[in-house]
Design a protein around this motif. Structure first.
Motif, PDB file in Angstrom:
ATOM      1  N   LYS A   1      36.031  28.034   2.671  1.00  0.00           N
ATOM      2  CA  LYS A   1      35.510  27.122   3.692  1.00  0.00           C
ATOM      3  C   LYS A   1      34.641  26.017   3.104  1.00  0.00           C
ATOM      4  O   LYS A   1      34.408  24.999   3.753  1.00  0.00           O
ATOM      5  CB  LYS A   1      34.710  27.901   4.741  1.00  0.00           C
TER       6      LYS A   1
ATOM      7  N   TYR B   1      39.797  22.699   2.997  1.00  0.00           N
ATOM      8  CA  TYR B   1      39.622  23.521   4.197  1.00  0.00           C
ATOM      9  C   TYR B   1      39.029  22.679   5.319  1.00  0.00           C
ATOM     10  O   TYR B   1      39.452  22.768   6.482  1.00  0.00           O
ATOM     11  CB  TYR B   1      38.696  24.704   3.896  1.00  0.00           C
ATOM     12  N   GLN B   2      38.016  21.877   4.985  1.00  0.00           N
ATOM     13  CA  GLN B   2      37.378  21.026   5.994  1.00  0.00           C
ATOM     14  C   GLN B   2      38.378  20.033   6.576  1.00  0.00           C
ATOM     15  O   GLN B   2      38.326  19.701   7.760  1.00  0.00           O
ATOM     16  CB  GLN B   2      36.177  20.306   5.379  1.00  0.00           C
TER      17      GLN B   2
ATOM     18  N   GLU C   1      40.534  22.070   8.966  1.00  0.00           N
ATOM     19  CA  GLU C   1      39.753  22.373  10.173  1.00  0.00           C
ATOM     20  C   GLU C   1      39.664  21.148  11.080  1.00  0.00           C
ATOM     21  O   GLU C   1      39.754  21.257  12.307  1.00  0.00           O
ATOM     22  CB  GLU C   1      38.352  22.834   9.775  1.00  0.00           C
TER      23      GLU C   1
ATOM     24  N   SER D   1      42.908  20.713  12.862  1.00  0.00           N
ATOM     25  CA  SER D   1      43.135  21.720  13.901  1.00  0.00           C
ATOM     26  C   SER D   1      42.454  21.363  15.214  1.00  0.00           C
ATOM     27  O   SER D   1      42.785  21.919  16.255  1.00  0.00           O
ATOM     28  CB  SER D   1      42.632  23.083  13.413  1.00  0.00           C
TER      29      SER D   1
ATOM     30  N   THR E   1      47.892  25.496  13.448  1.00  0.00           N
ATOM     31  CA  THR E   1      47.163  24.970  12.286  1.00  0.00           C
ATOM     32  C   THR E   1      47.960  25.176  11.006  1.00  0.00           C
ATOM     33  O   THR E   1      48.017  24.295  10.150  1.00  0.00           O
ATOM     34  CB  THR E   1      45.796  25.661  12.170  1.00  0.00           C
TER      35      THR E   1
END
Length: 286
Positions: free
Chosen positions: A184, A189-190, A193, A196, A258
């Motif tokens: 994370k 990952y960001q 996210e 998503s 996602t």
């Protein structure tokens, strides 16, 4: 007697007027128009007499000209003063902006250094946990071997094995949480996210990961979940790298939608089909 006094007064007046006029010329050369006008006014007072009536008219014209020059000169000085103030204020604002942006840059650099330190500590702890798990598994293997050789101590070994297996499960849970935390912290990952959380009326308008971003995501996941991927690959050799990546993303907790965005698709149905094919390959691997 009266004639002589009159001549004396005339001479003195003329001399004084001449001096005032010369002084006015000097002040004009010095561009001191205020003093020039004042001297010419004094000259006019003398010139207003019958002795200098004609010259007085000319001087009045000169005074008018000097008045104009004086006003122009004052306006120029005022403009220069205003320009200096504007330049001064502009330089101060520039200095303030430089200090402000330098402060922001320094603050950002300090925060980046803190984050990097935290990541390094977390990575070190993760490696220690993985080492502890591997070491515990090695000891379990030795204990099981010893158990077969020394049946009289079987109960003791079983108890120790149970304790270590419990410890392994606890360490695995801690390791899994730390691995998820490390994932994370990554920029990819960001990015996922953020994707998503897209809100669009038409799925075709959804933004997906670019080819380069998909490559980065795969590299990060393959590095963090190397042991899980290796174990899964050994158990199900027919699974592809994309299948293993999909399993890891599902393990993180990503939804089908996602995961589809991570593979460059906008339709979650594609992921459902992939999962179905994965189950078939797993059955064939057994």
């Amino acid at each position: 007697m009266n004639k002589s006094l009159e001549d004396s007064i005339y001479f003195k007046s003329k001399q004084k007027a001449s001096i005032l006029f010369d002084l006015a010329n000097i002040k004009e050369e010095q561009k001191d128009y205020q003093a020039t006008v004042e001297l010419l006014y004094q000259f006019i007072e003398i010139a207003d007499s019958t002795y200098f009536s004609e010259q007085s008219t000319k001087i009045q014209q000169l005074i008018h000209q000097y008045d104009i020059k004086r006003k122009v000169d004052q306006e120029q000085r005022r403009s220069k003063y205003l320009l200096k103030n504007v330049i001064g204020i502009f330089l101060i604002l520039c200095l303030v902006l430089i200090v402000f942006f330098q402060y922001r840059i320094n603050k950002r650099d300090r925060q980046r250094a803190i984050n990097e330190q935290k990541l390094a500590q977390a990575q070190e702890k993760y490696n220690n946990l993985r080492y502890s798990i591997n070491e515990s598994q090695r000891i379990i293997t030795l204990l099981r071997k010893e158990q077969s050789d020394f049946s009289q101590e079987a109960e003791k070994y079983r108890q120790e094995i149970t304790e270590r297996e419990t410890a392994i499960e606890r360490l695995k849970t801690e390791k899994e949480g730390l691995r998820t935390w490390l994932f994370k912290q990554s920029s990819i990952y960001q990015k996922v996210e953020k994707l998503s959380k897209q809100k669009v009326t038409n799925k075709k308008e959804l933004t997906v990961l670019t080819n380069h971003e998909q490559k980065v995501l795969k590299e990060v996941v393959m590095e963090l979940y190397a042991d899980y991927i290796s174990d899964t690959k050994n158990q199900y050799p027919l699974l592809t790298d994309e299948d293993l990546l999909c399993l890891c993303l599902e393990k993180v907790g990503f939804s089908n939608q996602t995961i589809a965005l991570c593979f460059g698709n906008t339709d979650a149905h594609v992921v459902s089909q992939r999962k179905y094919r994965m189950k078939e390959r797993m059955k064939e691997s057994k």
